[in-house]
Structures are given as C-alpha cells and as structure tokens.
Motif scaffolding. Structure first.
Motif, mmCIF file in Angstrom:
data_model
loop_
_atom_site.group_PDB
_atom_site.id
_atom_site.type_symbol
_atom_site.label_atom_id
_atom_site.label_comp_id
_atom_site.label_asym_id
_atom_site.label_seq_id
_atom_site.Cartn_x
_atom_site.Cartn_y
_atom_site.Cartn_z
ATOM 1 N N ALA A 70 -17.428 4.777 -18.834
ATOM 2 C CA ALA A 70 -18.712 5.118 -18.213
ATOM 3 C C ALA A 70 -19.264 3.910 -17.460
ATOM 4 C CB ALA A 70 -19.703 5.576 -19.280
ATOM 5 N N ALA A 83 -22.686 9.844 -20.750
ATOM 6 C CA ALA A 83 -21.912 9.052 -21.714
ATOM 7 C C ALA A 83 -22.622 9.036 -23.075
ATOM 8 C CB ALA A 83 -21.726 7.630 -21.198
ATOM 9 N N ILE A 93 -24.003 8.907 -14.973
ATOM 10 C CA ILE A 93 -22.890 8.830 -15.922
ATOM 11 C C ILE A 93 -23.337 8.248 -17.268
ATOM 12 C CG2 ILE A 93 -22.114 6.573 -15.038
ATOM 13 C CD1 ILE A 93 -19.823 9.330 -16.381
#
Lengths: 167, 250
Positions: free
Chosen positions: B132, B8, B4
C-alpha cells in the motif's frame, strides 16, 4: 414429553468469516458498478458478486438465530429462515460426538460455521447446522440421513433426546 | 491522503481478524502464536528493502540488463526475477524459528505447522501495508478513491493466507531434522514460485489475465491441500485425534 425445549449452539466466530467474504464480494461488485456500470465487460462478474455477497451477509446476520428445538418427538434444527431440518426422534439410530474429516469439495463451511449438506471423508454427506466445521460435532443418524450439530449444553441436549426416545 | 491507505487499513483489519480467528481455531486460543504473528509483520519490509530489491538491481547492473522482464530479456534473468521473491521471502519467513525462544514450537509437527502459519500470516499482513505504501508513492494512484481498490483488498486477503500456508509447510519440515527442513523450504519455494508464475507469464504477455489469476489460485489450493495433509498426519501421530463418544446406538 411434549413440551418445547430450545438449545443454543456452542459459541463461535464463524459469522466473521462469512461476513468478511460477503463484504469482499459485495465491495468488488459495487466497485465494478461504480467504475464500469452495467454495460461494461464486467456485467457477469457484477451479477455474480453482488447477489452472492448479499447472500453471505444475510447468512452472517442470521448467525444468532441458529438453534435446536425439541418438541414432542421432533427435533428441529434451524438457522433463521435460511435452514430448517426436522428429525423424527424415534427414527434416530445413533448419536455420537466425533471430529469429522473435511472433504475439499465445495460446501457452505467455514471455521466456526457449517450449514447445509456437506461432504466429509469416511462418513459421506452430512446435513450441517453447526458452529464448527469439523471439531466436536454431534452426529445424529437416522436410517437414511446424518445431521451435524454443536449444542452448547451437549449432555443436557443428549439426555433430553434420549428421554423423548423412551417417551 | 491517498485512497489506497484507507483500503489498506480496512483490508489489514479484516484480514488480521480472520488470521486471529484461524489461529485461535487451530491452536485452541493459544496466545503464544500471536507473538509469531507480530514477528512476521516487519519481515516483508526488511526482505524487500534490504535483500530482494538490492539483489535484483545489482544483478541487472552487473550484467547490464534493464530492470524489467520481457521477451527480449535473457531467459536466465526472467527466471532470476521469478525466483527472487520465493527464495528470499520463504527464507526470511522461517528465520524467526532460529531464535532459541521459538524452538518450543518445533517440539511436534502440529505446533510447527501453526507456528509457520502465524509467521506467514504476519508476513502477509506486513506485505499488505508495504505494498500500500508503494502504491501510494505512484502519482498515477494518488487521486483514485479508496473504494476503487477492492481488487487490492481481495488479493491481499487471499495472498496473506497463502503466505501462512507456505511458511507452515516450511516450518513443519524444520521439526523433522535437517534434510526435511531443506525439503520443506524447497516445497514452500516451489509453491510460491507456482503462485507467482501466472503474473510473470502475464507480464511477458504469454497468457491473458483471465488465465494468470486462476492459475495462482490453483497453486494456493495445492498449498492448502498439503497443509491439511500435514496437519492430519501430525494429529494422527501425536494422538490428538479425540476418541469418538457414542451416546446412543441401535
């Protein structure tokens, strides 16, 4: 007055928008292919996002190919192989520079890039080949059609057009 | 590193690029608005960590209710959860306009609109980073490769601009006096609540995902229409609409 003159559009960052949207769509589609394949419930989403994403990236890639060519009594607006409008210069009825009021109806229009036919408030449909969606658009009208342009050297461009009208 | 984080970074870079392009387009590259964009960045962390989460947790503890929503939870608590983000987020986003240095942006409606847009965009970018971080803390997501988070990317891109639109409406109200300031804030809260209504109804299992997502986008479109109307009115009022230049006519 048959020599060919080529005018470039005003600089803009319109390609960034189109490229970003293309990347998001293509990324979404490719992600769905990786996760669910072509047999999953997202087949329709994949079939929509991947081609549209590639299309947007193609449009972004051809951004430097936008130009306005005056040859003989014809003005040709081109955006690579994706768009080509030919205007018969003697048939031009008006040339004006103005801001256009955006209509929210769908069209290929981003900050810094407007292509193809786009609806605008007050003036209706305009065939756009411009590096601006609404600000400082050079509007060329023929009897039946309106075209939106953004030449970098606007004065020289208009002077050349007026010269060809006389000739 | 959790995937992630990579997504992000990609999302925030692309979205920030689009935010700056938008601001430059609207403000004719007035770089003062970049400061407002930066001011908005930490606001999501602040409002979530120090206001929203403590407030709803305290309310749940005080009333003895579980910290979740469902059809077995009282309606007033569902409404409190629903309005928690709109009320507090819209308030903190306009807070930097209380600083005396920001008053210069309230001199006319156009500048107020763009100042609100910059603050909201900054908030949205910071929120992407904050979310995130939250996702990375969940063990369920740590092993997922970065390219599987395209949903996060596209959603954050759209929501960042939605934050900008809502805050612009709120700040534009500040330009027009106290009463308008309150109505501008309430309009922003109302739009934010409408955007969040789909996910709340989805969590309550009252609508399917196919309905909740598009419903939110309709509310974002409504915010865009209001922003556009206010911008047009502001330009007309300030005489910023340039005169037409007629080069040739017959």
């Amino acid at each position: 007055m048959t020599s060919k003159k080529i005018f470039k559009p005003r600089a803009s960052t319109g390609w960034v928008w189109v490229g970003a949207v293309g990347l998001v769509l293509l990324g979404t589609g490719l992600n769905l292919i990786v996760t669910s394949g072509f047999s999953g419930p997202f087949l329709l989403t994949i079939l929509l996002t991947v081609p549209i994403g590639i299309g947007f990236l193609l449009v972004a890639a051809f951004f430097p190919a936008m130009r306005y060519e005056i040859e003989g009594t014809h003005l040709t607006l081109t955006y690579g192989p994706l768009l080509r409008y030919v205007i018969d210069i003697p048939k031009i009825t008006s040339i004006r520079r103005r801001d256009l009021r955006i209509n929210l109806l769908s069209s290929f229009r981003f900050p810094g890039l407007a292509l193809f036919s786009a609806p605008y408030l007050e003036i209706g449909s305009v065939r756009m080949c411009a590096t601006a969606a609404s600000t400082g658009i050079l509007l060329i009208e023929t009897g039946s059609t309106k075209y939106g342009l953004t030449p970098a050297d606007e004065e020289q461009f208009v002077a050349e057009l007026r010269e060809r009208m006389k000739g | 590193m959790p995937g992630i984080y990579i997504m992000a970074v990609v999302t925030i870079v692309i979205t920030a690029l689009l935010c700056v392009t938008t601001l430059n387009h609207l403000t004719q590259s007035d770089h003062r608005y970049y400061w407002l964009l930066l001011a908005g960045l930490p606001l999501s962390l602040i409002v979530n960590r120090f206001i929203k989460i403590p407030a709803i947790t305290a309310l749940a503890a005080w009333t003895g209710l579980p910290l979740r929503i469902g059809l077995d939870v009282p309606l007033w608590f569902i409404i409190a959860v629903w309005l928690n983000a709109p009320v507090f987020e819209e308030a903190i986003k306009v807070l930097p306009m209380a600083i005396p240095a920001s008053r210069v942006f309230l001199q006319d409606t156009s500048h107020a609109l763009w100042a609100g847009l910059a603050l909201g965009l900054g908030f949205g970018l910071g929120e992407a980073a904050y979310l995130a971080y939250g996702i990375a803390q969940s063990p369920a997501y740590t092993q997922i490769p970065w390219h599987m988070f395209t949903g996060f990317a596209s959603e954050r891109l759209i929501v960042t601009f939605a934050h900008g639109l809502m805050t612009s409406i709120a700040v534009a109200g500040f330009h027009s006096g106290r009463r308008k300031a309150f109505s501008g804030y309430l309009t922003a809260v109302g739009l934010h609540a409408l955007i969040n209504l789909g996910p709340i109804l989805l969590a309550l299992k009252l609508v399917p995902a196919a309905v909740s997502g598009p419903a939110s986008y309709v509310a974002i479109l409504a915010a865009f229409i209001i922003f556009q109307k206010q911008e047009r009115n502001a330009k007309n009022a300030s005489g910023m609409v340039p005169k037409e230049i007629i080069y040739f006519e017959r």
